[in-house]
Design a protein around this motif. Structure first.
Motif, PDB file in Angstrom:
ATOM      1  N   THR A 113       0.542  -1.479   0.330  1.00 54.93           N
ATOM      2  CA  THR A 113      -0.017  -0.339   0.260  1.00 54.93           C
ATOM      3  C   THR A 113       0.896   1.419   0.475  1.00 54.93           C
TER       4      THR A 113
ATOM      5  N   THR B 202       0.151   4.870   1.796  1.00 51.88           N
ATOM      6  CA  THR B 202      -0.928   5.404   2.432  1.00 51.88           C
ATOM      7  C   THR B 202      -0.496   7.319   1.793  1.00 51.88           C
TER       8      THR B 202
ATOM      9  N   THR C 282     -13.642   9.344  -5.575  1.00 47.60           N
ATOM     10  CA  THR C 282     -12.986   8.937  -5.406  1.00 47.60           C
ATOM     11  C   THR C 282     -11.321   9.361  -5.865  1.00 47.60           C
TER      12      THR C 282
ATOM     13  N   GLU D  42      -4.530   1.492  -8.010  1.00 48.74           N
ATOM     14  CA  GLU D  42      -6.241   1.493  -7.358  1.00 48.74           C
ATOM     15  C   GLU D  42      -5.874   2.246  -6.095  1.00 48.74           C
ATOM     16  N   VAL D  43      -7.063   3.304  -6.285  1.00 45.80           N
ATOM     17  CA  VAL D  43      -7.778   3.599  -4.834  1.00 45.80           C
ATOM     18  C   VAL D  43      -8.488   2.730  -3.995  1.00 45.80           C
ATOM     19  N   ALA D  44      -7.594   2.057  -2.844  1.00 49.56           N
ATOM     20  CA  ALA D  44      -8.246   1.095  -2.049  1.00 49.56           C
ATOM     21  C   ALA D  44      -9.995   1.874  -0.964  1.00 49.56           C
ATOM     22  N   SER D  45      -9.205   2.597  -0.401  1.00 41.37           N
ATOM     23  CA  SER D  45     -10.175   3.758   0.670  1.00 41.37           C
ATOM     24  C   SER D  45      -9.848   5.552   0.443  1.00 41.37           C
ATOM     25  N   HIS D  46     -10.604   5.790   0.837  1.00 43.39           N
ATOM     26  CA  HIS D  46     -10.123   6.790   0.988  1.00 43.39           C
ATOM     27  C   HIS D  46     -11.287   8.358   2.060  1.00 43.39           C
TER      28      HIS D  46
ATOM     29  N   ALA E 110      -3.950   3.295  -0.896  1.00 43.29           N
ATOM     30  CA  ALA E 110      -3.752   2.897  -2.653  1.00 43.29           C
ATOM     31  C   ALA E 110      -3.271   2.060  -2.769  1.00 43.29           C
ATOM     32  N   LYS E 111      -3.349   1.078  -3.999  1.00 44.95           N
ATOM     33  CA  LYS E 111      -2.868  -0.253  -4.044  1.00 44.95           C
ATOM     34  C   LYS E 111      -1.710   0.407  -4.503  1.00 44.95           C
TER      35      LYS E 111
END
Length: 153
Positions: free
Chosen positions: A68, A70, A80, A91-95, A102-103
């Motif tokens: 990741t 961060t 996103t 690829e954005v995993a969470s935000h 991001a991965k």
């Protein structure tokens, strides 16, 4: 003796700048007044909005083991955001407004990269940051501890 036109030109430019500033300020004040009047009458306002805040990247942390990246910052937006490392989109995993996870592919080579975080196409909608990716540790490499240290002769 010849008269210099430089002071006249400087004066004309100052007057033009002042006129432009006053015109812009008056248009903005009129728009706010129209919105206040419309809201008081129960009608939709004319669209005067506070400009969006500037996206700001404050830090970036790479976790090779977790795969990741961060990113911490300000005003990433509700939608996103786009995260680009070098020339590759991640690829954005969470935000949320202040954090992005991001991965990071394990095949991404070590090195220094330009990180771009964008929530839109306008100037206040993106920021850039320099990130250094460390080498990927071999899977068999274990940190040396007292338990796995080999005793000498």
């Amino acid at each position: 003796m010849r008269r210099s036109t430089l002071p006249s030109l400087a004066c004309a430019l100052a007057v033009l700048a002042l006129a432009t500033f006053l015109s812009t300020t008056l248009r903005a004040a009129d728009a706010v007044a129209d919105d206040v009047t419309a809201e008081a009458a129960g009608k939709p306002s004319g669209g005067w909005q506070t400009p969006p805040m500037q996206v700001v990247v404050l830090s970036a942390h790479v976790d090779r083991a977790a795969g990741t990246l961060t990113v911490t910052g300000l005003d990433f937006g509700d939608a996103t955001p786009r995260v680009t490392l070098g020339v590759d989109d991640l690829e954005v995993a969470s935000h949320d407004l202040g954090h992005i996870v991001a991965k990071l592919p394990e095949t991404f080579p070590a090195g220094s990269y330009l990180l771009i975080v964008a929530r839109g196409a306008g100037l206040p909608d993106y920021d850039v940051f320099h990130v250094t990716l460390p080498e990927v540790a071999p899977p068999s490499a274990k940190p040396e501890t007292a338990a796995n240290r080999v005793a000498g002769p």
